[in-house]
Design a protein around this motif. Structure first.
Motif, short mmCIF file in Angstrom:
data_model
loop_
_atom_site.label_atom_id
_atom_site.label_comp_id
_atom_site.label_asym_id
_atom_site.label_seq_id
_atom_site.Cartn_x
_atom_site.Cartn_y
_atom_site.Cartn_z
N GLY A 66 -4.40 -1.67 11.82
CA GLY A 66 -3.08 -2.29 11.82
C GLY A 66 -2.24 -1.97 10.60
N GLN A 67 -2.84 -1.33 9.58
CA GLN A 67 -2.10 -1.06 8.34
C GLN A 67 -0.95 -0.08 8.58
N HIS A 68 -1.25 0.99 9.33
CA HIS A 68 -0.19 1.96 9.62
C HIS A 68 0.88 1.32 10.50
N ILE A 117 -10.07 -3.03 0.07
CA ILE A 117 -11.47 -2.52 0.12
C ILE A 117 -11.47 -1.00 0.10
N GLU A 118 -10.45 -0.38 0.72
CA GLU A 118 -10.38 1.08 0.69
C GLU A 118 -10.29 1.56 -0.76
N SER A 119 -9.33 0.99 -1.49
CA SER A 119 -9.11 1.39 -2.89
C SER A 119 -10.33 1.06 -3.75
N SER A 120 -11.07 0.01 -3.39
CA SER A 120 -12.26 -0.38 -4.16
C SER A 120 -13.30 0.75 -4.17
N GLY A 127 -0.18 8.49 10.80
CA GLY A 127 -0.40 7.60 9.66
C GLY A 127 -1.15 8.18 8.48
N SER A 128 -1.45 9.49 8.53
CA SER A 128 -2.13 10.10 7.38
C SER A 128 -1.89 11.61 7.43
N VAL A 129 -2.58 12.36 6.55
CA VAL A 129 -2.39 13.82 6.54
C VAL A 129 -3.24 14.46 7.64
N LEU A 166 -4.88 3.41 -7.01
CA LEU A 166 -5.15 2.12 -6.37
C LEU A 166 -4.23 2.03 -5.15
N SER A 167 -4.75 2.50 -4.00
CA SER A 167 -3.90 2.73 -2.83
C SER A 167 -3.28 1.47 -2.25
N GLY A 168 -3.93 0.31 -2.43
CA GLY A 168 -3.34 -0.90 -1.85
C GLY A 168 -3.95 -2.18 -2.39
N ALA A 225 0.84 -1.20 0.00
CA ALA A 225 0.00 0.00 0.00
C ALA A 225 0.87 1.25 0.00
N HIS A 226 0.21 2.39 -0.17
CA HIS A 226 0.91 3.68 -0.23
C HIS A 226 1.50 4.08 1.11
N LYS A 227 1.06 3.49 2.23
CA LYS A 227 1.44 3.99 3.55
C LYS A 227 2.96 3.96 3.77
N LEU A 228 3.63 3.01 3.11
CA LEU A 228 5.08 2.96 3.31
C LEU A 228 5.78 4.23 2.79
N CYS A 276 -9.63 7.44 -2.95
CA CYS A 276 -10.45 7.31 -1.74
C CYS A 276 -9.85 8.19 -0.64
N VAL A 277 -10.72 8.64 0.27
CA VAL A 277 -10.28 9.51 1.35
C VAL A 277 -10.72 8.94 2.70
N GLY A 278 -9.72 8.53 3.49
CA GLY A 278 -9.96 8.20 4.89
C GLY A 278 -9.45 9.40 5.67
N GLY A 279 -8.19 9.33 6.11
CA GLY A 279 -7.52 10.54 6.59
C GLY A 279 -7.14 11.42 5.42
N GLY A 280 -6.80 10.77 4.30
CA GLY A 280 -6.58 11.52 3.08
C GLY A 280 -5.16 11.50 2.53
N SER A 281 -4.29 10.56 2.97
CA SER A 281 -2.90 10.64 2.53
C SER A 281 -2.68 10.14 1.10
N ASN A 282 -3.31 9.02 0.73
CA ASN A 282 -3.11 8.56 -0.65
C ASN A 282 -3.72 9.56 -1.62
N ALA A 283 -4.86 10.16 -1.22
CA ALA A 283 -5.52 11.16 -2.07
C ALA A 283 -4.63 12.40 -2.23
N GLY A 308 -9.73 1.03 6.97
CA GLY A 308 -8.80 2.14 6.75
C GLY A 308 -9.47 3.47 6.44
N LEU A 309 -10.79 3.46 6.22
CA LEU A 309 -11.51 4.71 5.92
C LEU A 309 -12.40 5.14 7.08
N ASP A 310 -12.30 4.41 8.16
CA ASP A 310 -13.22 4.48 9.27
C ASP A 310 -12.75 5.54 10.28
C1 LIG Z 1 -4.98 3.30 5.27
C2 LIG Z 1 -5.41 3.09 3.90
C3 LIG Z 1 -6.22 4.04 3.22
C4 LIG Z 1 -6.75 5.27 3.89
O1 LIG Z 1 -5.81 6.18 4.31
P1 LIG Z 1 -5.60 7.58 3.59
O2 LIG Z 1 -4.74 8.34 4.53
O3 LIG Z 1 -6.96 8.20 3.40
O4 LIG Z 1 -4.95 7.30 2.30
C5 LIG Z 1 -6.53 3.81 1.90
N1 LIG Z 1 -6.12 2.70 1.25
C6 LIG Z 1 -5.35 1.77 1.86
C7 LIG Z 1 -4.93 0.58 1.07
C8 LIG Z 1 -4.97 1.94 3.20
O5 LIG Z 1 -4.21 1.00 3.80
#
Ligand SMILES: *Cc1c(COP(=O)(O)O)cnc(C)c1O
Length: 405
Positions: free
Chosen positions: A127-129, A362-365, A203-205, A387-389, A99-102, A244-251, A316-318
């Motif tokens: 647990g992803q972060h 599922i986040e990227s979906s 773990g995000s912006v 496609l974040s992960g 995923a993008h988190k790395l 997709c936007v959870g915290g918003g880092s991949n976006a 991850g979007l929760d």
């Molecule tokens: C954590 C995660 C997200 C959500 O985090 P953002 O900071 O919004 O990017 C999205 N996709 C994947 C695969 C994640 O692990």
């Protein structure tokens, strides 16, 4: 490019301002101990991270360890099934650890090393972060304490195992509801006690300044690569960019490459089960201005003005808010924020898997589902989706809950 009175040629110089504000959003609403710690990080970031040595080391790590640049793939069969619009995905699922988190964890951990810190500290929900940071800590030989609620530890056993295999110390948080909020509080408290030797890695912006800026900067590699790759592949810019936007880092990572271009940008939030508070986590669509976890943004509040309970099929979007820069871009209208439901997301998960041989997280979906809807609306043109992960982490859950579709 100018948009609603903001000059995007100089946007990254002006936003955030020196106090970490994107317009009225952002800042650092924290106690004096933490303020001191954040100021130390800000100062270090502005000196170390602009040095050629740091930049070159991060570049080498991205190439030799993470496997960057990640490619862009043209989704030919999916595009054909939807009509004339051409869909493309930026393959952050192929970034090391899936995923993008790395991208930001390697940056944060390298900064920790340059600052002479011995330990990285963070909280994690799904647990992803935690896994991404444990990976970075192992690479740099740093200690790693990950705070996690008892309930989440039980729910996320595979990620707990991954963190432990990577040598991280998973600290169980038994207070309150034993989930993310308590883990954040415990991790911040531990950091305030120990900030001389450690660094907190968000773990995000999100969080207090400088994190929304720093995490965006580390993720911007995604947008820089994607813009160049897309131009190489097609000779033009995409008509639309979706993430997709959870915290918003991949976006923020992919958006940052296209903010100054005549490209429509869409952030996709989880509608979950529906529009009722508690059934979704679409903070930008349904929330209001408020301060939580050390920053001012748009958030979902309960009747007492506290962060509301949220839900999404994607853990991850929760999160009941999003990064302050998203709140700013939302009010400005530069990025459009919209939602897709759990059901649309699960459909997209299977569709991408079947038509393209890519199993998305599922986040990227969520982003894929929105891109599919947008393709039908647009009728012609091109869409680039981040496609974040990858979806390996989600397969057991999806088969158990939804069966094979
Ligand atoms: C954590 C995660 C997200 C959500 O985090 P953002 O900071 O919004 O990017 C999205 N996709 C994947 C695969 C994640 O692990």
């Amino acid at each position: 490019m100018e948009f609603n009175g903001i000059n995007f040629d100089t946007y990254f110089k002006n936003y955030p301002d020196n106090n970490g504000f994107f317009g009225k959003y952002g800042g650092a609403y924290i106690n004096d101990d933490l303020k001191k710690a954040m100021e130390e990080i800000t100062e270090a970031y502005f000196t170390i991270c602009k040095s050629a040595k740091f930049i070159n080391e991060l570049r080498r790590i991205r190439k030799d360890f993470q496997g960057r640049p990640t490619p862009i793939s043209h989704l030919e069969r999916l595009s054909e099934s939807l009509g004339n619009v051409q869909l493309y995905v930026k393959r952050e699922d192929l970034n090391h650890s899936g995923a993008h988190k790395l991208n930001h964890c390697m940056g944060e951990a390298l900064l920790a090393k340059y600052m002479g810190k011995k330990k990285v500290i963070a909280e994690t929900g799904a647990g992803q972060h935690g896994v991404a940071l444990a990976t970075a800590a192992a690479y740099f030989g740093l200690e790693c304490d990950i705070y996690m609620g008892t309930v989440d530890i039980a729910k996320q056993a595979p990620n707990v195992a991954r963190m432990k295999i990577l040598g991280a110390n998973v600290v169980e948080v038994k207070e309150g509801l034993q989930t993310l909020k308590e883990a954040v509080d415990a991790a911040f408290a531990a950091y305030a006690r120990d900030y001389k030797d450690s660094i907190y890695c968000i773990g995000s912006v999100l969080g207090p300044h400088p994190f929304p800026m720093m995490v965006r900067d580390f993720q911007s590699v995604v947008g820089i690569e994607a813009r160049e790759q897309f131009m190489d592949m097609t000779g033009e810019l995409p008509d639309a960019v979706v993430a997709c936007v959870g915290g918003g880092s991949n976006a923020m990572g992919i958006f940052s490459g296209f903010l100054n271009d005549p490209v429509d940008i869409y952030g996709v939030e989880p509608l979950g089960r529906g529009e009722k508070l508690g059934d979704h986590a679409a903070s930008l669509k349904y929330g209001e201005e408020g301060i939580m976890h050390g920053f001012n943004s748009i958030m979902l509040k309960d009747e007492n003005g506290e962060p509301a309970p949220v839900y999404s099929v994607a853990s991850g979007l929760d999160y009941p808010s999003s990064g302050p820069e998203h709140a700013f871009l939302h009010d400005l209208g530069r990025v459009k924020y919209d939602v897709v439901s759990d059901d649309e997301t699960i459909d997209a998960f299977f569709t991408l898997s079947r038509l393209e041989g890519i199993i998305p997280a599922i986040e990227s979906s969520h982003a894929v589902a929105y891109g599919m809807k947008l393709a039908k609306e647009m009728g012609k043109g091109s869409i680039l989706i981040n496609l974040s992960g990858r979806g390996d982490k989600d397969m057991d859950y999806i088969i158990e809950k939804y069966g094979i579709r």
